[in-house]
Design a protein around this motif. Structure first.
Motif, mmCIF file in Angstrom:
data_model
loop_
_atom_site.group_PDB
_atom_site.id
_atom_site.type_symbol
_atom_site.label_atom_id
_atom_site.label_comp_id
_atom_site.label_asym_id
_atom_site.label_seq_id
_atom_site.Cartn_x
_atom_site.Cartn_y
_atom_site.Cartn_z
ATOM 1 N N GLU A 23 6.888 5.654 -2.771
ATOM 2 C CA GLU A 23 6.440 6.327 -4.031
ATOM 3 C C GLU A 23 6.968 7.566 -4.107
ATOM 4 O OE1 GLU A 23 1.769 6.986 -5.775
ATOM 5 O OE2 GLU A 23 2.213 5.435 -4.346
ATOM 6 N N SER A 198 10.089 -1.252 -8.988
ATOM 7 C CA SER A 198 8.999 -1.637 -8.318
ATOM 8 C C SER A 198 7.650 -1.147 -9.367
ATOM 9 C CB SER A 198 9.141 -0.645 -7.049
ATOM 10 O OG SER A 198 9.097 0.804 -7.324
ATOM 11 N N ALA A 200 5.698 1.039 -8.411
ATOM 12 C CA ALA A 200 5.542 2.815 -8.302
ATOM 13 C C ALA A 200 6.468 3.247 -9.223
ATOM 14 C CB ALA A 200 5.887 3.091 -6.851
#
Length: 488
Positions: A23, A198, A200
């Motif tokens: 992240e 993703s 994130a």
């Protein structure tokens, strides 16, 4: 803390660390992209209308040129397994051509309006960096539409494509950058997230951008609205069309069939249900059959339902596949051998226990019988209470004024009259709706707009207010009628 607790806590930290690290890396990567986009945009915004128009034209031609368009269409189908390349080729071209028509001559920077009576001058301003969230169903056409709109209004754009559509989107960006090089434009104006895309990274992009435009899954739309950044997101599709007793049945059947089968029904605007007045029910089914539709019996319907839904969700193996392929997947081999254009099932119920009442993203058409026009409208209302509220409804009729009744009573943002729905809803050359691949569904669909997403959503408007001669109205001119009827 005992030994077991200590080990559990350490294990939790170890398992959480990779996620937290990923992240953090995604956030740093997005920050760099945003910084580059913002620097390019701040110079681009004030470069003048000609430069903005050039950038929009460059992005449009990147997808429209036939050899590039064909590569994009084939790449999209190869990677996603959704739809068919010939229809995507047509969609890429026509949707972009229509968008250019809508944008032609539109002023999107500097002073765009003066009203001497009110003393108001309007100035178009860019929004900044746009995060464009795009779906796997249209991995080239939808990004192109958002990119062209954003550039026309002086913005930079960063695309977050669906993972399945990543390579097609990357190829589109490559083509755009090649056109930018010819025009001396900064490639940082148009970027995309790096692979793998993703949740994130997409969330970080949404947080850091100045505006989010989200098309695709409702999960992505909800994430856009929750990002803290101003966002335009679209509602769920589940379009129904009504066929009344006064309709030209042959014309209606051909248009519904064309809409239902285009690109294997990847569009949110393809009919999922048709509601037919009882007086013409059998005749309309014959016309649909003449257009390649095959009506399933109860046993075939049960087999199809088992194939299309598992654990309450649509199965990917049937999504945006051809009707014969879906029939084979359902074990309906005799039916598949007939090479149907689309499949039809009769239904009377609504909701999760009747999955054919929802969106199918496949050439499968649910058929409802209605006693009369009012009953047909009630069926559509029940369908949209389950799924698709706010999107649109189709109407095939010889009494076009009935469309106003639907528009006044149903929870829909568009009523499409005597047209092939999936072509018409997003704008077409024979109606006045703006060309778009993102349809707002209003508060019915939990959206903050009910129009087709267009260039105006990519603009801020600054208003200069000059003094004018004071005009104070008399109280009686405003409340006199109320006072006369009800007193003071």
């Amino acid at each position: 803390m005992n030994v077991r607790d200590t080990h559990a806590a350490a294990g939790a930290r170890e398992s959480a660390a990779p996620g937290a690290q990923a992240e953090a890396e995604a956030a740093a990567r997005i920050a760099r992209q945003i910084a580059g986009a913002r620097a390019a945009q701040q110079a681009f915004e004030f470069a003048g209308q000609e430069t903005l128009d050039t950038a929009a034209a460059a992005a449009a031609w990147a997808i429209m040129e036939p050899s590039r368009n064909r590569r994009l269409a084939e790449q999209a189908v190869r990677d996603t397994g959704l739809g068919n390349a010939d229809d995507k080729f047509r969609k890429n071209y026509r949707k972009t051509l229509g968008l250019l028509r809508d944008l032609h001559g539109q002023k999107t920077c500097g002073v765009i309006a003066r009203d001497e009576a009110t003393g108001i001058v309007e100035i178009a301003r860019a929004v900044g960096v746009v995060a464009a969230i795009t779906p796997s169903t249209n991995p080239a056409a939808t990004p192109a539409n958002k990119i062209v709109n954003a550039l026309k209004c002086g913005n930079a754009v960063i695309v977050a494509p669906s993972p399945k559509g990543y390579d097609a989107c990357a190829l589109l960006i490559e083509f755009i950058h090649a056109q930018f090089a010819k025009a001396g434009l900064d490639p940082a104006l148009v970027q995309m997230l790096s692979a793998p895309v993703s949740k994130a990274a997409t969330a970080a992009l949404m947080r850091e951008a100045d505006l989010v435009v989200a098309t695709g899954s409702q999960a992505n739309v909800r994430m856009a609205y929750a990002s803290g950044t101003p966002a335009f997101g679209v509602g769920a599709g589940n379009v129904a069309s009504i066929v009344t007793r006064t309709a030209d049945l042959r014309d209606a059947a051909h248009k519904i069939a064309a809409s239902k089968t285009f690109d294997n029904a990847t569009s949110c605007s393809s009919e999922n249900s048709v509601v037919i007045e009882e007086a013409v029910y059998d005749a309309m089914l014959r016309e649909l059959a003449a257009c390649g539709g095959v009506l399933l019996d109860a046993q075939q319907k049960a087999q199809l339902q088992a194939a299309m839904w598992s654990e309450g969700k649509l199965a990917a193996r049937c999504t945006a596949k051809s009707a014969p392929e879906i029939a084979r997947t359902a074990g309906l081999h005799d039916l598949a051998a007939r090479e149907p254009a689309f499949l039809m099932v009769e239904e009377t119920g609504f909701g999760a226990s009747h999955p054919f009442s929802g969106e199918k993203l496949a050439p499968v058409l649910t058929v409802y019988r209605a006693r009369d026009f009012d009953a047909a409208a009630a069926i559509v209302r029940s369908l949209y209470a389950y799924m698709g509220a706010g999107h649109s409804v189709g109407l095939h009729t010889g009494e076009p004024e009935a469309a106003v009744t639907l528009g006044s009573t149903l929870p829909v943002a568009r009523v499409i009259v005597n047209q092939a729905h999936c072509f018409a809803t997003g704008g077409n050359f024979d109606n006045g709706l703006p060309f778009s691949l993102s349809m707002g569904c209003g508060t019915w669909g939990r959206n903050n707009f009910s129009s087709n997403l267009g260039f105006r959503q990519y603009l801020n408007i600054t208003r200069v207010a000059y003094p004018i001669e004071e005009r104070v109205p008399e109280l009686d001119a405003l409340l006199g009628d109320y006072f006369r009827r009800f007193g003071q």
